[in-house]
Design a protein around this motif. Structure first.
Motif, short mmCIF file in Angstrom:
data_model
loop_
_atom_site.label_atom_id
_atom_site.label_comp_id
_atom_site.label_asym_id
_atom_site.label_seq_id
_atom_site.Cartn_x
_atom_site.Cartn_y
_atom_site.Cartn_z
N LEU A 126 10.54 -23.53 116.14
CA LEU A 126 11.47 -23.11 115.10
C LEU A 126 10.94 -23.49 113.73
O LEU A 126 10.32 -24.54 113.55
CB LEU A 126 12.83 -23.76 115.32
N ARG A 127 11.21 -22.63 112.77
CA ARG A 127 10.78 -22.88 111.40
C ARG A 127 11.95 -23.42 110.59
O ARG A 127 13.10 -23.34 110.99
CB ARG A 127 10.30 -21.57 110.76
N ASP A 128 11.64 -23.94 109.42
CA ASP A 128 12.64 -24.43 108.47
C ASP A 128 13.59 -25.46 109.09
O ASP A 128 14.81 -25.38 108.94
CB ASP A 128 13.48 -23.27 107.92
N ASP A 188 18.49 -27.77 113.98
CA ASP A 188 17.29 -27.59 114.82
C ASP A 188 16.30 -26.60 114.23
O ASP A 188 15.25 -26.37 114.81
CB ASP A 188 17.70 -27.11 116.21
N GLY A 189 16.66 -25.97 113.13
CA GLY A 189 15.77 -24.99 112.53
C GLY A 189 16.41 -23.61 112.51
O GLY A 189 17.48 -23.40 113.07
N ASP A 190 15.73 -22.69 111.84
CA ASP A 190 16.22 -21.32 111.68
C ASP A 190 16.29 -20.61 113.04
O ASP A 190 15.28 -20.49 113.73
CB ASP A 190 15.23 -20.60 110.73
N PRO A 191 17.48 -20.16 113.46
CA PRO A 191 17.61 -19.56 114.79
C PRO A 191 17.29 -18.06 114.87
O PRO A 191 17.43 -17.49 115.94
CB PRO A 191 19.09 -19.81 115.13
N HIS A 192 16.87 -17.46 113.78
CA HIS A 192 16.65 -16.00 113.81
C HIS A 192 15.21 -15.66 114.20
O HIS A 192 14.58 -14.79 113.62
CB HIS A 192 17.00 -15.39 112.46
#
Lengths: 463, 298
Positions: free
Chosen positions: B113-115, B130-134
């Motif tokens: 995951l990012r961000d 946890d981070g960007d989910p998209h």
């Protein structure tokens, strides 16, 4: 990449062995080799799977592994968080209001048996206080206990009182759509009963909940079994048995259940934009010496009346929600309505304030009421709503009535309008106007300004 | 008569076999993936559609009924469905799809995951700890999820293992070919400065090397305010964005306002399968996304 290399190696090995025994039983050799290759492949697949699993667990790489499927993929370990990850989800809800209304010595619902004068408002949300008013601060702790159970406790704090509103555990998957809950919980009857005050669309609960339970919800200390039917349409049946110490029942010393409830619900969608749920429920409780003050013509003043007998309540509820394209974020509408009938049968003993018996009579009442409400969110932050409450004191038959106790025939009613603004999902300010005619001979115009603030990991709300 | 009852009994016994493995997907992209891998062996129900904000869904009775029947649940995870999925799981009374069971698959566990925020505070808006989910918008994230899904399908329906493996292999081959084509087509988008409504396209921009010039939401999940929008238009002078993109489910007003003031095209991207008529499956989703981005540059 690696896999291709392995296949090449295997093919080479196979060719070598085949070439080494040109005159042997080629078929048997072939079969043996085939088996060996399958074994090797299986072992290789398993190792790849294990490696992939480790890799996924450690770094979850995007596209680094071969095109093999892990033979037995288990859930990757939970994301970081260290020791704190096991802590329960904690949320704290701050609530308070400024309320402008008439000064009334003792608020009650005319024509209805309002529970115990002494502690009538000990846990009625908002109480009867005027002016600035801090409401209960709700502390909710919830977590999965293990793979079998989940638990939750809700404490309502105010000054020197800590009220244990809920404290229960439930099963996470009994199977066959069954779910068991035990402890202290808000009964599943009706629609609003399971909701905490911060989830309400208005500052106060509908009059019918006040008439039925005195408090904002009927609380069971007991067990609840629910079953969801294996159908595409939502069908849920539930049954509860509890101690039955809360109004309309009374605390009693007995084995068995003092309160039993049944409920059934059906719900579904109409297209993408509409959804609904309809429910019926039944609650049956017993009371012994449930006390209340009543006017007595015999002694010309208050008498203490004590009811012993059965209460039977039938509830019907309906909820409908609309959101354009099924996307409630920007705009949505919610309509809800509930109706009840209550039947109480038993004996009523009357005494004067000193405890001198004035005689006993029969007691039979048939009462009913309803409310209707609609709330419209017209932009992402703003909502507006209307509610109408009406109760019917109905038939109150005291039989021979030797103490000449006076009953009141009245239809309490109230009209309420509200508008609220939510800065985010976690904070809300509300302005509410009400025209309250729940007491005979009194029309009370009430203005309420309320806040609801939610801190911490606030759990998801039910439909 | 006896034969009639025998036929009835056989029908009853064979019903579960005919029904297919019931898969509940929280969002359309995983529903589409389940159809690719499961083929005719699975019966997929998708809880949301492309015009719904996946963060804000009601735990409707109809969804509880579907969760009750599901043998496998595939969710995005990373708190995308935190507002509604836990209710579905608890109310369903279905042990197969509870977290930790083979029938519960969280796609976010299989990608990076990012961000991921360094610090989490509600004052920062609707942040995902946890981070960007998209992450489905980076097509390189699809194969690991596809493999995990195939493995789970094999676990819950071992009889179909050969089918799932074959479908997976075929899907991954097609995906690799499509990925090469998309990367070739998307090469000219590299470096393109863009604005977005919500931080929903971070992975897409990262994959194509596009430059994000910020979001119209002042903070994630918080509605755009007129002051913030005015600042964005102001910023156009110093560091102009060439496009503004929004997902099909996001409201149009703010994006259109900025597009008109800044004089740049507004591109509506499907975001997920079904978000536009040409995004009928996962391949169509990326074909349509690239076509729209390139169309706006012409």
């Amino acid at each position: 990449m690696q896999k291709q290399w392995l296949w090449a190696a295997l093919a080479w090995a196979f060719a070598q062995s085949a070439a080494a025994t040109p005159t042997g039983d080629v078929n048997a050799q072939l079969a043996e080799m085939q088996a060996r290759i399958t074994q090797l492949q299986a072992a290789y697949e398993a190792r790849i799977a294990a490696l992939e699993e480790k890799l996924a667990a450690a770094t979850a790489p995007a596209a680094a592994s071969a095109a093999a499927v892990p033979a037995a993929t288990l859930p990757a370990p939970s994301r970081g968080g260290g020791a704190g990850a096991f802590n329960p989800e904690v949320s704290l809800i701050l609530q308070g209001a400024y309320q402008h209304k008439k000064k009334v010595a003792e608020r009650q619902l005319s024509g209805f048996w309002t529970p115990g004068d002494a502690h009538a408002d000990s846990h009625a949300h908002g109480g009867d206080r005027r002016g600035f008013n801090l409401d209960h601060t709700e502390l909710v702790l919830a977590a999965n206990i293990d793979s079998t159970f989940r638990g939750q406790a809700t404490l309502a704090l105010l000054d020197d009182q800590v009220e244990l509103e809920e404290a229960w555990f439930q099963t996470l998957g009994l199977g066959q759509g069954l779910g068991l809950k035990a402890g202290r919980f808000f009964s599943g009857i009706g629609y609003l009963n399971e909701q905490h005050p911060h989830q309400w669309d208005f500052y106060d609960q509908p009059l019918m909940y006040k008439a039925l339970f005195g408090a904002h919800s009927y609380t069971q200390d007991g067990v609840q079994l629910k079953w969801v039917a294996p159908t595409d349409v939502f069908v849920e049946l539930g049954v509860e048995a509890g101690r039955g110490q809360n109004f309309p029942a009374t605390e009693q010393d007995h084995n068995g259940a003092g309160s039993r409830a049944l409920f059934a619900r059906i719900g579904d969608d109409w297209g993408v934009a509409h959804s609904w749920r309809v429910g019926v429920s039944h609650l049956r409780t017993t009371a012994r010496d449930r006390e209340r003050h009543m006017e007595s013509e015999l002694i010309g003043e208050h008498a203490v009346a004590a009811f012993s007998g059965k209460s039977r309540i039938w509830l019907a509820d309906f909820v409908y929600k609309w959101a354009p394209n099924g996307n409630p974020k920007d705009r949505n509408f919610k309509f809800q309505a509930e109706y009840f009938r209550r039947q109480e049968d038993g004996r009523l003993a009357a005494a004067d304030e000193q405890g001198l018996a004035l005689g006993e009579s029969g007691y039979a009442t048939r009462q009913s009421g309803y409310y209707l409400q609609g709330v419209y969110q017209f932009t992402p932050h703003w909502r507006a709503g209307l509610r109408y409450d009406r109760l019917q004191s109905g038939r109150q038959d005291l039989g021979s009535n030797p103490a000449a106790l006076q009953t009141v025939d009245y239809r309490p009613r109230r009209a309420t309008a509200m508008v609220d603004y939510s800065f985010s999902e976690y904070s809300r300010l509300r302005l509410q106007l009400a025209r309250d005619r729940s007491m005979q001979g009194l029309t009370d115009h009430q203005v309420t300004l309320q806040y609801i603030m939610s801190l911490g990991s606030h759990g998801a709300h039910k439909f | 008569m006896r034969r009639f009852w025998l036929v009835c009994l056989m029908l009853v016994l064979s019903a579960p076999v005919l029904a297919g493995v019931k898969v509940l997907a929280t969002v359309p992209e995983w529903g589409a993936l389940a159809r690719e891998i499961g083929g005719a062996r699975v019966d997929v129900f998708i809880a949301t559609h492309a015009l719904q904000d996946p963060h804000r869904i009601e735990a409707r009775p109809a969804l509880i009924a579907r969760a009750r029947a599901a043998r496998l649940l595939i969710a995005t995870g990373a708190d995308l469905e935190v507002g509604w999925l836990p209710i579905l799981l608890r109310e369903s009374g279905n042990p197969h799809i509870q977290p930790g069971q083979p029938g519960y698959l969280e796609a976010a566990r299989y990608v990076v995951l990012r961000d991921v925020p360094q610090q989490v505070d509600r004052a920062m808006g609707d942040v995902h700890p946890d981070g960007d989910p998209h992450f489905h918008l980076d097509p390189r994230n699809i194969p690991p999820v596809a493999r995990a899904l195939a493995a789970r399908l094999m676990q819950v329906d071992p009889d179909g293992s050969a089918t799932y493996q074959a479908n997976l292999d075929a899907f991954l081959l097609r995906w690799q070919a499509a990925l090469r084509r998309w990367e070739a087509e998307g090469a000219r988008l590299a470096g393109l400065p863009v604005l977005q409504v919500h931080r929903a396209f971070g992975y897409l921009f990262h994959w194509l090397g596009m430059q994000s010039r910020g979001e119209l939401e002042p903070k994630p999940g918080i509605e755009p305010t007129s002051g913030h929008l005015a600042r964005i238009v102001e910023r156009q002078r110093a560091a102009p964005a060439r496009l503004i993109v929004r997902a099909a489910y996001q409201s149009d007003a703010a994006a259109r306002w900025v597009a008109e003031r800044a004089g740049i095209p507004l591109v509506v991207l499907p975001y997920t399968v079904g978000g536009s008529p040409d995004a009928g499956d996962l391949f169509g989703l990326f074909d349509a996304t690239l076509a729209r981005l390139q169309g706006a540059l012409r």
